[in-house]
Write an enzyme that holds these catalytic residues in place. Structure first.
Site, mmCIF file in Angstrom:
data_model
loop_
_atom_site.group_PDB
_atom_site.id
_atom_site.type_symbol
_atom_site.label_atom_id
_atom_site.label_comp_id
_atom_site.label_asym_id
_atom_site.label_seq_id
_atom_site.Cartn_x
_atom_site.Cartn_y
_atom_site.Cartn_z
ATOM 1 N N ALA A 70 1.560 -0.650 -3.966
ATOM 2 C CA ALA A 70 0.840 -1.673 -3.208
ATOM 3 C C ALA A 70 1.819 -2.711 -2.692
ATOM 4 O O ALA A 70 2.920 -2.858 -3.220
ATOM 5 C CB ALA A 70 -0.214 -2.358 -4.078
ATOM 6 N N TYR A 91 -3.867 -10.128 1.743
ATOM 7 C CA TYR A 91 -3.710 -9.262 0.568
ATOM 8 C C TYR A 91 -5.065 -8.789 0.059
ATOM 9 O O TYR A 91 -5.298 -7.586 -0.111
ATOM 10 C CB TYR A 91 -2.949 -10.006 -0.535
ATOM 11 N N LYS A 147 -6.595 -4.950 0.189
ATOM 12 C CA LYS A 147 -6.912 -4.260 -1.067
ATOM 13 C C LYS A 147 -8.380 -3.837 -1.079
ATOM 14 O O LYS A 147 -8.723 -2.753 -1.570
ATOM 15 C CB LYS A 147 -6.593 -5.144 -2.268
ATOM 16 N N THR A 207 -7.550 -5.317 -7.456
ATOM 17 C CA THR A 207 -7.243 -6.696 -7.808
ATOM 18 C C THR A 207 -8.454 -7.616 -7.813
ATOM 19 O O THR A 207 -9.458 -7.360 -7.131
ATOM 20 C CB THR A 207 -6.204 -7.246 -6.800
#
Length: 294
Positions: free
Chosen positions: A58, A123, A127, A99
């Site tokens: 990632a 981010y 994700k 996450t």
């Protein structure tokens, strides 16, 4: 055979160690096999009998992600989609690491897996898109959301704060963001349990260590245990609390990102460790990398 993607990262390194320790056959790849290239993935898998693909790869530099959105999308969304497609083709199960950043942080009680996601930065959004890509292209998957990860390999908050406290008269740490630290050793152990049990229902799970604290709380416990073990020699360093507004960053952090762990604990019939207990395991271990705090 298990294929561990992202084997040189903090979590990947720990999973590789535990797979080896438990004599579980696996093969690990990192940047040598480009997850954004479907053909590269297919070429590597050719001729191998793979039962599980664990994806630890990632783009995790949260602040840098804000100005690098195209590349972040490739790694965090396109990559998982390519891996899921391949897993579907070769009849492999997939374990994908996600996450707490898929939530916006406006909650006040632990997030369960069925609460709608609402990511707030590049981010988190990529994700979240990666999770969706896995779900859309594969039925036999485990998405494991975690948070505040630290481990023996690579840079992390614990190493950073011990070094800072040894070299400064005071440190300033955010005290209005709540979450739960996660020791990579614990998360890796959960992943191995899923594989060994082999009858855990597919779907999304949350996994962190137990507890609900702020970064300031975390730092104070790091200081306490660091002094007890002799890793922190500057005992007089003051840990000052500050607000998020006093410590501006390019990416907005979730103010509340505590994840509910009931589902994973019930599925595996386990009780996850308390965060203080796991921090002690981390600090006391021979694998603690003292070079990272010099």
């Amino acid at each position: 055979m298990i294929w561990l993607i992202g084997c040189k990262g903090m979590l990947g390194t720990e999973i590789a160690r535990q797979l080896s320790e438990n004599k579980i056959e696996f093969v690990g790849t990192d940047i040598d096999v480009d997850i954004t290239n479907p053909q590269a993935l297919a070429d590597f898998a050719k001729g191998k009998v793979i039962s599980y693909i664990i994806n630890c790869s990632a783009y995790t530099a949260v602040d840098k992600a804000e100005s690098d959105s195209d590349f972040v999308k490739k790694l965090n969304e396109d990559g998982p989609r390519n891996i899921a497609n391949l897993a579907n083709q070769i009849h492999a199960k997939m374990i994908h690491i996600s996450t707490d950043y898929v939530f916006d942080g406006t909650g006040s009680s632990p997030y369960t897996e069925d609460i709608p996601i609402a990511p707030i930065g590049v981010y988190g959004k990529t994700k979240a898109a990666g999770e969706a890509a896995v779900k859309q292209n594969l039925k036999e998957y485990y998405i494991i959301r975690t948070a505040w990860l630290y481990g023996w390999s690579g840079k992390n908050f614990v190493y950073t704060m011990i070094k800072a406290m040894n070299t400064h008269e005071s440190v300033k740490v955010v005290n209005d963001q709540k979450g739960s630290p996660t020791f990579a050793g614990d998360l890796a152990g959960v992943i191995l349990k899923i594989i060994n049990k082999n009858d855990v229902p597919y779907g999304t799970y949350h996994c962190t260590d137990l507890g609900e604290i702020t970064w300031w709380d975390f730092t104070n416990e790091i200081k306490k245990q660091g002094i007890e073990t002799g890793l922190i020699t500057n005992k007089d360093c003051v840990v000052n609390p500050c607000t998020t507004d006093e410590y501006p960053t390019p990416a907005k952090r979730p103010a509340y990102s505590v994840l509910c762990k009931d589902k994973i604990q019930k599925a595996l019939k386990i009780t996850l460790p308390d965060w203080k207990q796991s921090l002690k395991v981390f600090i006391d271990s021979e694998m603690f990398d003292k070079e990272r705090i010099q």
